[in-house]
Design a protein around this motif. Structure first.
Motif, PDB file in Angstrom:
ATOM      1  N   THR A   1       0.754  -1.086   0.080  1.00  0.00           N
ATOM      2  CA  THR A   1       0.053  -0.064   0.022  1.00  0.00           C
ATOM      3  C   THR A   1       0.898   1.277  -0.013  1.00  0.00           C
ATOM      4  O   THR A   1       0.749   2.228  -0.566  1.00  0.00           O
ATOM      5  CB  THR A   1      -0.972  -0.204   1.119  1.00  0.00           C
ATOM      6  OG1 THR A   1      -1.930  -1.112   1.447  1.00  0.00           O
ATOM      7  CG2 THR A   1      -1.873   1.113   1.433  1.00  0.00           C
TER       8      THR A   1
ATOM      9  N   LYS B   1       3.863   1.445  -1.105  1.00  0.00           N
ATOM     10  CA  LYS B   1       4.689   1.564  -2.385  1.00  0.00           C
ATOM     11  C   LYS B   1       3.613   2.195  -3.409  1.00  0.00           C
ATOM     12  O   LYS B   1       3.781   3.059  -4.397  1.00  0.00           O
ATOM     13  CB  LYS B   1       5.039   0.303  -2.886  1.00  0.00           C
ATOM     14  CG  LYS B   1       5.833   0.045  -4.378  1.00  0.00           C
ATOM     15  CD  LYS B   1       6.495  -1.121  -4.605  1.00  0.00           C
ATOM     16  CE  LYS B   1       7.163  -1.034  -5.925  1.00  0.00           C
ATOM     17  NZ  LYS B   1       6.571  -0.503  -7.146  1.00  0.00           N
ATOM     18  N   GLN B   2       2.159   1.599  -3.518  1.00  0.00           N
ATOM     19  CA  GLN B   2       1.399   2.105  -4.294  1.00  0.00           C
ATOM     20  C   GLN B   2       1.167   3.662  -4.199  1.00  0.00           C
ATOM     21  O   GLN B   2       1.031   4.599  -5.177  1.00  0.00           O
ATOM     22  CB  GLN B   2      -0.136   1.405  -4.164  1.00  0.00           C
ATOM     23  CG  GLN B   2      -0.102  -0.113  -4.696  1.00  0.00           C
ATOM     24  CD  GLN B   2      -1.214  -0.669  -4.536  1.00  0.00           C
ATOM     25  OE1 GLN B   2      -2.197  -0.212  -3.861  1.00  0.00           O
ATOM     26  NE2 GLN B   2      -1.341  -2.040  -5.017  1.00  0.00           N
ATOM     27  N   THR B   3       1.079   4.040  -2.788  1.00  0.00           N
ATOM     28  CA  THR B   3       0.730   5.376  -2.546  1.00  0.00           C
ATOM     29  C   THR B   3       1.913   6.315  -3.053  1.00  0.00           C
ATOM     30  O   THR B   3       1.792   7.321  -3.411  1.00  0.00           O
ATOM     31  CB  THR B   3       0.478   5.640  -1.178  1.00  0.00           C
ATOM     32  OG1 THR B   3      -0.491   4.750  -0.585  1.00  0.00           O
ATOM     33  CG2 THR B   3       0.428   6.992  -0.714  1.00  0.00           C
TER      34      THR B   3
ATOM     35  N   ASP C   1       4.138   5.552  -5.532  1.00  0.00           N
ATOM     36  CA  ASP C   1       3.996   5.714  -6.921  1.00  0.00           C
ATOM     37  C   ASP C   1       2.781   6.504  -7.466  1.00  0.00           C
ATOM     38  O   ASP C   1       3.150   7.170  -8.563  1.00  0.00           O
ATOM     39  CB  ASP C   1       3.692   4.321  -7.596  1.00  0.00           C
ATOM     40  CG  ASP C   1       4.911   3.290  -7.178  1.00  0.00           C
ATOM     41  OD1 ASP C   1       5.834   3.913  -7.125  1.00  0.00           O
ATOM     42  OD2 ASP C   1       4.730   2.075  -7.196  1.00  0.00           O
ATOM     43  N   ALA C   2       1.883   6.328  -6.735  1.00  0.00           N
ATOM     44  CA  ALA C   2       0.623   7.603  -7.213  1.00  0.00           C
ATOM     45  C   ALA C   2       1.113   8.987  -6.868  1.00  0.00           C
ATOM     46  O   ALA C   2       0.898   9.901  -7.697  1.00  0.00           O
ATOM     47  CB  ALA C   2      -0.657   7.210  -6.656  1.00  0.00           C
TER      48      ALA C   2
END
Length: 341
Positions: free
Chosen positions: A164, A166-168, A170-171
């Motif tokens: 999560t 990492k996704q945050t 990246d976003a």
């Protein structure tokens, strides 16, 4: 398996006077006494086979052995039942006669065996209270399983949190990149708009300084058109078709450097600008200026005609930068001055 042959019976010789008996109140003839018999190697047949079975005298030893084996089997069975099923220990009480045999005496004062749960042998009181050794083992296994499950859940939670995060990240990075790209695009557009506005202002200012040579016209010939009509093999100017006598104006302020007949060009007027550019006005029907005259933007310098090598009345305009012999396309030059022919 080899078997022993029975030994020969001893001769029976009844005693004449034996006063004592074994187990009875009077003498019986079948109780002996007998004559002592000592078997020898010659009187006893050899036993064939590898093993000999010792003759067991009396029934008590055999009975004790069988009873001991049975008790051990019962103890083992009771313990296994308690370990596997987890049920309450089974108490087995031994009779006084058996207890007497284990203790090795016949005294009636010997303590009697009490009923003891065989399944409790080798099990502590604590494990018995908690359900026996099987229950303690099950409890320990369940605790280890719960601990391993807790560790697995913790690892899964940590992995999910990392994913999560990492996704945050990246976003956020993508959003920042997009914002930067949008800002750069907006900046470029603003710069382009500013340049366009500045150019429009410049052209508007130039339009006040420049003007088209003819007000009402039709473009009938463009620069570069091939044809045998022109000595160079192609058209070297821009043709403004208009009726004979239409006024021709000075495109920009400058000095008249030539005015008169020019062969295939008919009557021609040359206007030289301050930067050295020469503007040729050809095929005029009449000339209204003279050499050396200063003119301003929009001043009348002549009229449209059909003199020279023509097919009809029109103004042939040529542009020669720095007075060079080779002409350039007049259309882009006029547009650069804010004019749209």
């Amino acid at each position: 398996m080899a078997s022993n042959r029975p030994a020969p019976e001893a001769p029976f010789i009844p005693a004449s006077d034996e006063s004592e008996s074994f187990g009875y109140g009077s003498y019986r003839a079948d109780e002996g006494p007998w004559e002592e018999w000592n078997p020898t190697e010659d009187s006893v047949d050899r036993v064939r086979g590898r093993h000999r079975v010792a003759k067991q005298r009396g029934g008590f030893a055999r009975s004790s052995t069988v009873l001991g084996v049975g008790v051990m089997a019962a103890v083992g069975a009771g313990g296994m039942a308690s370990a596997h099923t987890g049920k309450s220990p089974v108490s087995i009480s031994l009779p006084d006669s058996v207890t007497h045999l284990f203790e090795g005496g016949g005294s009636s004062s010997a303590p009697k065996a009490t009923g003891t749960g065989l399944s409790g042998v080798g099990v502590s009181a604590d494990s018995t209270k908690s359900g026996g050794a099987g229950e303690a083992l099950r409890t320990r296994i369940m605790a280890q399983a719960e601990q391993q499950q807790s560790k697995a859940d913790s690892k899964a939670t940590a992995a999910a949190l990392a994913a999560t995060e990492k996704q945050t990240a990246d976003a956020a990075a993508k959003a920042e990149k997009d914002a930067a790209a949008q800002a750069a695009a907006a900046k470029d557009k603003a710069v382009a708009d500013a340049k366009q506005a500045a150019e429009a202002a410049r052209l508007a200012e130039l339009a006040k300084q420049y003007t088209l040579p003819v007000v009402s016209y039709t473009i009938t010939g463009t620069f570069g058109q091939p044809g045998a009509m022109w000595s160079s093999g192609y058209h070297t100017g821009l043709d403004f078709a208009a009726p004979t006598g239409t006024l021709i104006k000075a495109v920009h302020g400058g000095t008249i450097t030539e005015a008169g007949w020019a062969g295939a060009y008919g009557y021609r007027t040359i206007l030289t600008l301050d930067d050295g550019t020469e503007l040729w006005f050809c095929h005029q029907s009449s000339i209204n200026v003279s050499v050396g005259q200063k003119v301003s933007t929009g001043d009348v310098i002549g009229r449209v005609g059909a003199t020279g090598n023509v097919t009809g009345p029109h103004l042939h305009l040529e542009v020669h930068p720095n007075g060079q012999a080779t002409a350039i396309d007049p259309a882009p030059w006029l547009r650069d001055k804010g004019l749209n022919p």
